[in-house]
Design a protein around this motif. Structure first.
Motif, PDB file in Angstrom:
ATOM      1  N   GLY A  89      -5.403 -15.108   3.933  1.00  0.00           N
ATOM      2  CA  GLY A  89      -6.744 -15.268   4.193  1.00  0.00           C
ATOM      3  C   GLY A  89      -7.776 -14.019   4.037  1.00  0.00           C
ATOM      4  O   GLY A  89      -7.957 -13.592   2.790  1.00  0.00           O
ATOM      5  N   THR A  90      -7.959 -13.287   4.761  1.00  0.00           N
ATOM      6  CA  THR A  90      -8.828 -11.958   4.760  1.00  0.00           C
ATOM      7  C   THR A  90      -8.031 -11.109   3.967  1.00  0.00           C
ATOM      8  O   THR A  90      -6.755 -10.951   3.888  1.00  0.00           O
ATOM      9  N   THR A  91      -8.798 -10.138   3.259  1.00  0.00           N
ATOM     10  CA  THR A  91      -8.073  -8.958   2.369  1.00  0.00           C
ATOM     11  C   THR A  91      -8.117  -7.695   3.081  1.00  0.00           C
ATOM     12  O   THR A  91      -9.129  -7.466   3.912  1.00  0.00           O
ATOM     13  N   SER A  92      -7.038  -6.935   2.942  1.00  0.00           N
ATOM     14  CA  SER A  92      -7.155  -5.525   3.336  1.00  0.00           C
ATOM     15  C   SER A  92      -7.814  -4.672   2.438  1.00  0.00           C
ATOM     16  O   SER A  92      -7.945  -5.033   1.092  1.00  0.00           O
ATOM     17  N   HIS A  93      -7.744  -3.223   2.867  1.00  0.00           N
ATOM     18  CA  HIS A  93      -8.220  -2.095   1.660  1.00  0.00           C
ATOM     19  C   HIS A  93      -7.108  -1.402   1.356  1.00  0.00           C
ATOM     20  O   HIS A  93      -6.458  -1.218   2.150  1.00  0.00           O
ATOM     21  N   ILE A  94      -7.005  -1.130  -0.080  1.00  0.00           N
ATOM     22  CA  ILE A  94      -5.888  -0.367  -0.302  1.00  0.00           C
ATOM     23  C   ILE A  94      -6.590   0.667  -1.319  1.00  0.00           C
ATOM     24  O   ILE A  94      -7.465   0.314  -2.176  1.00  0.00           O
ATOM     25  N   GLU A  95      -6.721   1.716  -0.727  1.00  0.00           N
ATOM     26  CA  GLU A  95      -7.576   2.723  -1.483  1.00  0.00           C
ATOM     27  C   GLU A  95      -7.429   3.127  -3.042  1.00  0.00           C
ATOM     28  O   GLU A  95      -6.572   3.210  -3.563  1.00  0.00           O
ATOM     29  N   GLY A  96      -8.628   2.932  -3.637  1.00  0.00           N
ATOM     30  CA  GLY A  96      -8.628   3.288  -4.935  1.00  0.00           C
ATOM     31  C   GLY A  96      -8.231   2.284  -5.775  1.00  0.00           C
ATOM     32  O   GLY A  96      -8.280   1.983  -7.151  1.00  0.00           O
ATOM     33  N   ILE A  97      -8.023   0.979  -5.278  1.00  0.00           N
ATOM     34  CA  ILE A  97      -7.709  -0.190  -5.863  1.00  0.00           C
ATOM     35  C   ILE A  97      -8.537  -1.402  -5.388  1.00  0.00           C
ATOM     36  O   ILE A  97      -8.479  -1.678  -4.468  1.00  0.00           O
ATOM     37  N   GLU A  98      -9.036  -2.234  -6.388  1.00  0.00           N
ATOM     38  CA  GLU A  98      -9.784  -3.323  -5.989  1.00  0.00           C
ATOM     39  C   GLU A  98      -8.898  -4.399  -5.394  1.00  0.00           C
ATOM     40  O   GLU A  98      -7.687  -4.741  -5.930  1.00  0.00           O
ATOM     41  N   THR A  99      -9.110  -4.849  -4.177  1.00  0.00           N
ATOM     42  CA  THR A  99      -8.443  -5.901  -3.542  1.00  0.00           C
ATOM     43  C   THR A  99      -9.087  -7.229  -3.245  1.00  0.00           C
ATOM     44  O   THR A  99     -10.334  -6.786  -2.695  1.00  0.00           O
TER      45      THR A  99
ATOM     46  N   ALA B 220       0.870  -1.052   0.008  1.00  0.00           N
ATOM     47  CA  ALA B 220       0.192   0.013  -0.075  1.00  0.00           C
ATOM     48  C   ALA B 220       1.008   1.241   0.025  1.00  0.00           C
ATOM     49  O   ALA B 220       0.701   2.245  -0.903  1.00  0.00           O
ATOM     50  N   ASP B 221       2.058   1.323   0.818  1.00  0.00           N
ATOM     51  CA  ASP B 221       2.972   2.516   0.838  1.00  0.00           C
ATOM     52  C   ASP B 221       3.643   2.488  -0.457  1.00  0.00           C
ATOM     53  O   ASP B 221       3.397   3.716  -0.974  1.00  0.00           O
ATOM     54  N   ALA B 222       3.770   1.307  -1.179  1.00  0.00           N
ATOM     55  CA  ALA B 222       4.627   1.387  -2.568  1.00  0.00           C
ATOM     56  C   ALA B 222       3.782   2.078  -3.758  1.00  0.00           C
ATOM     57  O   ALA B 222       4.105   2.715  -4.310  1.00  0.00           O
ATOM     58  N   LEU B 223       2.200   1.773  -3.447  1.00  0.00           N
ATOM     59  CA  LEU B 223       1.174   2.068  -4.570  1.00  0.00           C
ATOM     60  C   LEU B 223       0.829   3.485  -4.410  1.00  0.00           C
ATOM     61  O   LEU B 223       0.007   3.873  -5.208  1.00  0.00           O
ATOM     62  N   GLU B 224       1.377   4.254  -3.277  1.00  0.00           N
ATOM     63  CA  GLU B 224       0.392   5.708  -3.140  1.00  0.00           C
ATOM     64  C   GLU B 224       0.944   6.399  -4.293  1.00  0.00           C
ATOM     65  O   GLU B 224       0.179   7.548  -4.566  1.00  0.00           O
ATOM     66  N   SER B 225       2.176   6.410  -5.052  1.00  0.00           N
ATOM     67  CA  SER B 225       2.575   7.263  -6.178  1.00  0.00           C
ATOM     68  C   SER B 225       2.359   6.604  -7.560  1.00  0.00           C
ATOM     69  O   SER B 225       2.722   6.784  -8.563  1.00  0.00           O
ATOM     70  N   ILE B 226       1.580   5.503  -7.474  1.00  0.00           N
ATOM     71  CA  ILE B 226       1.535   4.549  -8.838  1.00  0.00           C
ATOM     72  C   ILE B 226      -0.100   4.391  -9.293  1.00  0.00           C
ATOM     73  O   ILE B 226      -0.660   4.223  -8.179  1.00  0.00           O
ATOM     74  N   ASP B 227      -0.281   4.884 -10.488  1.00  0.00           N
ATOM     75  CA  ASP B 227      -1.541   4.859 -10.842  1.00  0.00           C
ATOM     76  C   ASP B 227      -2.134   3.798 -11.894  1.00  0.00           C
ATOM     77  O   ASP B 227      -3.356   3.654 -12.529  1.00  0.00           O
ATOM     78  N   THR B 228      -1.050   2.968 -12.132  1.00  0.00           N
ATOM     79  CA  THR B 228      -1.362   1.850 -13.431  1.00  0.00           C
ATOM     80  C   THR B 228      -2.060   0.621 -12.843  1.00  0.00           C
ATOM     81  O   THR B 228      -2.396  -0.265 -13.499  1.00  0.00           O
ATOM     82  N   VAL B 229      -1.959   0.258 -11.437  1.00  0.00           N
ATOM     83  CA  VAL B 229      -2.408  -0.919 -10.812  1.00  0.00           C
ATOM     84  C   VAL B 229      -3.727  -0.899 -10.547  1.00  0.00           C
ATOM     85  O   VAL B 229      -4.399  -0.056  -9.802  1.00  0.00           O
ATOM     86  N   GLU B 230      -4.491  -1.841 -11.073  1.00  0.00           N
ATOM     87  CA  GLU B 230      -5.971  -1.768 -11.233  1.00  0.00           C
ATOM     88  C   GLU B 230      -6.750  -2.681 -10.086  1.00  0.00           C
ATOM     89  O   GLU B 230      -7.678  -2.632  -9.513  1.00  0.00           O
ATOM     90  N   CYS B 231      -5.616  -3.802  -9.973  1.00  0.00           N
ATOM     91  CA  CYS B 231      -6.054  -4.926  -9.135  1.00  0.00           C
ATOM     92  C   CYS B 231      -5.092  -5.651  -8.123  1.00  0.00           C
ATOM     93  O   CYS B 231      -3.891  -5.868  -8.700  1.00  0.00           O
ATOM     94  N   VAL B 232      -5.422  -5.829  -6.976  1.00  0.00           N
ATOM     95  CA  VAL B 232      -4.468  -6.678  -6.025  1.00  0.00           C
ATOM     96  C   VAL B 232      -5.118  -7.914  -5.499  1.00  0.00           C
ATOM     97  O   VAL B 232      -6.278  -7.828  -4.994  1.00  0.00           O
ATOM     98  N   VAL B 233      -4.438  -8.879  -5.687  1.00  0.00           N
ATOM     99  CA  VAL B 233      -4.893 -10.181  -5.269  1.00  0.00           C
ATOM    100  C   VAL B 233      -4.098 -10.670  -3.889  1.00  0.00           C
ATOM    101  O   VAL B 233      -2.766 -10.814  -4.229  1.00  0.00           O
ATOM    102  N   GLU B 234      -4.647 -10.815  -2.909  1.00  0.00           N
ATOM    103  CA  GLU B 234      -3.797 -10.863  -1.744  1.00  0.00           C
ATOM    104  C   GLU B 234      -3.826 -12.641  -1.402  1.00  0.00           C
ATOM    105  O   GLU B 234      -4.752 -12.887  -1.527  1.00  0.00           O
ATOM    106  N   MET B 235      -2.576 -13.097  -1.426  1.00  0.00           N
ATOM    107  CA  MET B 235      -2.265 -14.551  -1.273  1.00  0.00           C
ATOM    108  C   MET B 235      -2.723 -14.931   0.029  1.00  0.00           C
ATOM    109  O   MET B 235      -1.414 -15.517   0.550  1.00  0.00           O
TER     110      MET B 235
END
Length: 568
Positions: free
Chosen positions: A178-188, A161-176
């Motif tokens: 259990g439960t998923t966390s929330h990354i603002e503006g990106i489907e997780t 999440a810290d790394a993605l603060e300045s990146i706008d190309t990532v549309e989706c994060v798949v967490e490998m």
């Protein structure tokens, strides 16, 4: 041996349909090189090659997996096919398509390999990244490759999440996890919860279409993204056959693939096994390397082949191996650094296996190897170029060096295992080649002996010239590591008015830091005796920990910084 079908227990290989011939049909290495021909198809996709074509054999195991403190898992090729199809459909529904970059930051072997397979089926480019990276390191690589999707271990979600603060190309994060966390503006979404059909028609990719971007360790300058194509897998198969002596043993093969899947060496070991339709074993550690666990895994799973580098073999040699059943182990492949004569003897006599060394790099994997079925390579040598690869010692103009003369280890272009390019850096790509593109410069130095064996000296930019002698630091490090009192060592050159440079050793003693004059003398005497009198370290400093990269390479730039600071 017939070039037709070969049976390995329950596994049969139809050599007539293989892009690389059965090297076991040849009586000698020389005969194999003389008769070798590539048969690379115009269209080729890694995922369909290593999984889809084996999936009809429902009960054929592809992966044995042991996860520290979690248990065991087994995957068949059929299961890998269905799961990777599910992920491919899910990614496609989220806009990931051919040519897009899919980053993978994970430690669980099954999920990491499934993510790669799904990306390749889409025609996308997978980007393996280390779980040891911090936010800045991830940010640079994700930004540099313009990643569209990221697979990540759950415990690294905050770092991502810290790394993605300045990146706008990532549309989706798949967490490998259990439960998923929330990354603002990106489907997780969670790995197990992501929806997708279990059937998928893989994109038809050309053999030279990009498949991976692999970031170098970055010990000097910013990391470079090495682009490898789908056919690079095929380029590794001659060496795979040789170093694991695949055609020469008729038992059911099982490969204990130890290297980290963040690096191409780890990935290709699994893919090589799957190409030929036999399983790989992976142990996912949570607490780091433990030599006892290696013995337990060999005893418990009975691998016939294992990858054990010197950094593993040395602590293993200090344990009692007699309490473990090692009878199944036939071949050990080693790389990353030369194997000492003592460790070579340990593998053959204590582990009861043949030992073959291999040389390659991210830009051109698996080029040179030994094969005890064909020849007895000298301990510490790289061996000989695998059939299909033209590897020679050249100078900066591409002229072949004389026997025994140190020069650049060069690879003749074109070659299916050779990088496509350095990502977004045409100038750096051009600098990788000499003689109008005829040779790829590996940036490694070595020499060829009278028997034609290749020997590694050092990285080109690490060479130390002392009193007119050219000294590769890796060779001195390997010698000093043989001492039981030494846990790790890094060698650098230090400016000297009389000799140009002198050799300095930074040593991490096994028993902790101590300004031990006696140990210094032991080190110097050992190097003088075992290497050359001019190669011994005139200066020695003991430190708490020798800095290394995540792949275990010495960070010489850090030692040089330490030296400058100490002289300031």
């Amino acid at each position: 041996m017939s070039p037709g079908n070969t049976q390995f227990g329950s596994i049969s290989i139809d050599w007539e349909s293989e892009p690389v011939p059965n090297l076991g049909q040849y009586d000698s290495y020389e005969q194999a090189r003389a008769n070798f021909e590539w048969d690379i198809p115009e269209t080729f996709n890694i995922a369909t090659d290593v999984v889809t074509r084996h999936a009809d054999r429902r009960g054929q195991v592809a992966l044995f997996q042991r996860i520290e403190d979690e248990g065991e898992q087994t995957y068949t090729f059929w299961q890998l096919e269905r799961e990777s199809n599910r992920l491919a459909n899910a990614l496609e529904a989220r806009g990931v398509g051919q040519g897009d970059r899919v980053a993978i930051v994970g430690a669980r072997s099954d999920r990491v390999m499934l993510a790669h397979l799904a990306a390749w089926k889409l025609g996308a480019v997978s980007v393996p990244l280390s779980t040891l990276y911090g936010a800045d390191a991830l940010e640079f690589r994700l930004s540099d490759c313009d990643a569209s999707a990221v697979f990540v271990d759950q415990d690294l979600s905050e770092t991502l999440a810290d790394a993605l603060e300045s990146i706008d190309t990532v549309e989706c994060v798949v967490e490998m996890g259990g439960t998923t966390s929330h990354i603002e503006g990106i489907e997780t979404v969670g790995f197990d919860e992501i929806d997708g059909e279990t059937s998928y028609e893989a994109v038809e990719t050309a053999a030279d279409d990009p498949a991976l971007i692999l970031y170098t360790s970055g010990t000097t300058g910013r990391p470079k993204g090495v682009v490898q194509d789908h056919q690079s897998l095929l380029g590794w198969l001659p060496s795979f056959q040789m170093c694991f002596e695949l055609p020469w043993h008729d038992s059911d093969p099982l490969l204990y693939a130890t290297p980290d899947l963040a690096w191409i060496g780890g990935i290709n070991l699994v893919l090589g096994s799957w190409h030929y339709g036999f399983p790989a074993f992976r142990y996912d550690s949570r607490t780091g390397f433990d030599p006892k666990t290696v013995f337990e895994n060999i005893d418990r799973y009975g691998p016939t082949r294992a990858v054990l580098v010197p950094g593993m073999l040395k602590p293993m040699s200090q344990l009692d191996a007699s309490q473990y059943d090692l009878d199944a182990l036939q071949v050990v492949m080693s790389g990353s650094e030369p194997v000492s004569e003592q460790l070579h003897e340990y593998v053959t006599e204590t582990l009861g296996a043949n030992l073959n060394e291999m040389y390659g790099q991210t830009e051109a994997m698996h080029l040179v190897t030994s094969c005890s079925q064909w020849f007895d390579a000298d301990p510490g040598s790289l061996g000989y170029p695998a059939p299909g690869h033209d590897v020679r010692i050249i100078d900066e103009d591409g002229t072949e060096c004389e026997t025994g003369e140190t020069g650049i280890i060069g690879l003749k272009s074109p070659d299916p295992t050779m990088l496509v390019e350095l990502w977004n850096d045409d100038e750096a790509t051009e600098r990788k080649f000499v003689a109008d593109g005829e040779w790829m410069n590996t940036d490694d130095l070595g020499y060829c002996d009278e028997d034609g064996q290749l020997w590694f000296k050092s990285r080109a930019d690490d060479l130390i010239i002392t009193n007119g002698y050219r000294v590769g630091p890796a060779e001195v490090e390997d010698s000093i590591r043989e001492l039981d009192q030494v846990r790790e060592v890094g060698i650098i050159g230090v400016e000297d008015d009389g000799r140009g440079e002198i050799i300095k050793a930074y040593i991490e003693p096994s028993g902790g830091v101590a300004d031990d004059d006696q140990l210094k003398e032991v080190v110097r005497s050992h190097v003088k005796t075992n290497l050359a009198k001019y190669e011994y370290p005139r200066e020695i400093t003991f430190i708490d920990e020798v800095p290394t990269t995540v792949t275990g390479k010495i960070k010489r730039t850090k030692l040089e910084e330490h030296e400058r600071e100490s002289q300031a």
